[in-house]
Design an enzyme around this catalytic site. Structure first.
Site, short mmCIF file in Angstrom:
data_model
loop_
_atom_site.label_atom_id
_atom_site.label_comp_id
_atom_site.label_asym_id
_atom_site.label_seq_id
_atom_site.Cartn_x
_atom_site.Cartn_y
_atom_site.Cartn_z
N GLN A 47 -17.32 2.68 -42.67
CA GLN A 47 -18.13 3.68 -43.05
C GLN A 47 -17.69 5.16 -42.97
O GLN A 47 -16.76 5.60 -42.19
CB GLN A 47 -19.09 3.83 -41.65
CG GLN A 47 -20.40 4.67 -41.55
CD GLN A 47 -21.29 4.29 -42.80
OE1 GLN A 47 -21.58 3.20 -43.07
NE2 GLN A 47 -21.79 5.09 -43.40
N ASP A 71 -17.45 -2.44 -50.97
CA ASP A 71 -18.23 -1.06 -51.27
C ASP A 71 -17.97 -0.64 -52.67
O ASP A 71 -18.53 0.20 -53.03
CB ASP A 71 -17.51 0.07 -50.21
CG ASP A 71 -18.74 0.36 -49.05
OD1 ASP A 71 -19.76 0.16 -49.46
OD2 ASP A 71 -18.18 0.92 -48.18
N LYS A 84 -26.96 -2.00 -41.42
CA LYS A 84 -26.23 -2.75 -42.18
C LYS A 84 -26.11 -4.23 -41.46
O LYS A 84 -25.85 -5.42 -41.95
CB LYS A 84 -24.82 -2.18 -42.75
CG LYS A 84 -25.10 -1.24 -43.74
CD LYS A 84 -23.78 -0.32 -44.19
CE LYS A 84 -24.08 0.99 -45.06
NZ LYS A 84 -23.01 1.68 -45.19
#
Ligand code: NAP
Length: 297
Positions: A97, A120, A53
């Protein structure tokens, strides 16, 4: 006839080059989009996702603020870190994460992220906005699937979409996005799961079949209507002695069999996977643009 391959890598590349231009336009106005990344612990898969990422951010000019915290980080310290990032004007998106270590409550953490920086798309406020058809940060994998369909010229309006899997990160949101009364959606959607009796009787009705079960061969040739579009979200490791690392990646669909009946199919790897990170970049750029428009910069 063999199905046409939907090339996720190529579509992701096209989206990234559009984003690069948007980042350049923001930079010219004095704003660099920033992504704050938090990884707690040293799970090897999470580490490699986070690295991928950050590299992707760098490749299009997004600044990334890398925070790798020890596995024994307390929930309070993590919440403090998130709060710091919520206040930091250089950061437009926050990525924590998942999964988190067991002693940290995931939903408390997701709630702590400022919804305006929730790139997200997991904050309940943004999930709710998606549900009622408002613009928001859409979760990355489902958004990637919708973009792949649109950019491959596959009509969804009036089609029957069958989704296999009802997780909060893939199945439910992709079903929800595709049933909205919008361009690139407006489908009739059926959502299947382990409580579904006779999965094949539903999957065979699908014009567009989306597999997100997490098990290889959940969708086999006999379960697909000839000419259907098949999107395989699954990523599963299966043993393969011929590979150096002893495994290979497969999806949830029996690719070789199903590609003899489907009209279009996504491969694994190289299908949905590359779109997921790309849509994270998309949300980060979008967040920076929204902040810039607000005149906060
Ligand atoms: P998950 O949380 O394990 O959810 C799987 C869902 O599939 C559950 O709702 C489960 O039903 C359902 N299911 C499992 N076996 C089934 C069967 N035989 N028939 C019908 N339904 C079945 O998984 P996830 O997080 O959604 O991920 C799904 C897959 O996508 C995984 O392979 C994952 O690695 C992959 N993935 C890929 C990306 C990407 O970027 N390409 C991103 C995210 C996930 P119940 O609810 O009844 O248990």
């Amino acid at each position: 006839m063999a199905a046409k391959i939907i090339d996720g890598k190529a579509i992701a590349e096209a989206v990234r080059s559009e984003l690069k231009e948007r980042v350049a336009a923001l930079s010219a106005k004095g704003t660099t989009p920033g992504l704050g990344v938090i990884l707690v612990g040293d799970n090897p898969a999470s580490r490699s996702y986070v690295t991928a990422k950050e590299r992707a951010c760098e490749s299009i000019g997004i600044y990334s603020d890398d925070n790798r915290l020890p596995a024994d980080t307390s929930e309070t310290d993590l919440l403090n870190k998130i709060n710091q990032m919520n206040q930091d004007s250089r950061i437009h998106g926050i990525l924590v994460q998942l999964p988190l270590p067991k002693h940290i409550d995931e939903s408390t953490v997701l709630l702590a992220i400022d919804p305006a920086k929730d790139v997200d798309g997991f904050h309940p406020m943004n999930v709710g906005k998606m549900m009622i058809g408002e613009e928001t940060f859409f979760p990355c994998t489902p958004h990637g699937v919708v973009q792949m369909l649109m950019r491959s010229g596959i009509e969804t309006a009036g089609k029957h979409v069958v989704v296999v899997g009802r997780s909060n990160i893939v199945g439910k949101p992709v079903a929800n996005m595709l049933l909205q009364k919008k361009e690139g959606a407006n489908a009739t959607v059926t959502l299947c799961h382990t409580g579904t009796t006779d999965l094949g009787s539903f999957s065979r009705q699908a014009d567009i079949l989306i597999a997100a079960s997490g098990w290889p061969n959940t969708v086999t040739t006999d379960m697909v209507k000839p000419g259907a579009v098949v999107i395989d979200v699954g990523v599963n490791r299966v043993e393969d002695a011929s590979k150096k690392n002893g495994y290979r990646l497969v999806g949830d669909v029996d690719f070789d069999g199903v590609s003899t009946v489907a009209s279009h199919i996504t491969p694994v790897p190289g299908g949905v996977g590359p779109m997921t990170i790309t849509m994270l970049l998309y949300n980060t750029v979008l967040s920076a643009e929204i902040e810039f428009e607000k005149g906060d910069r």
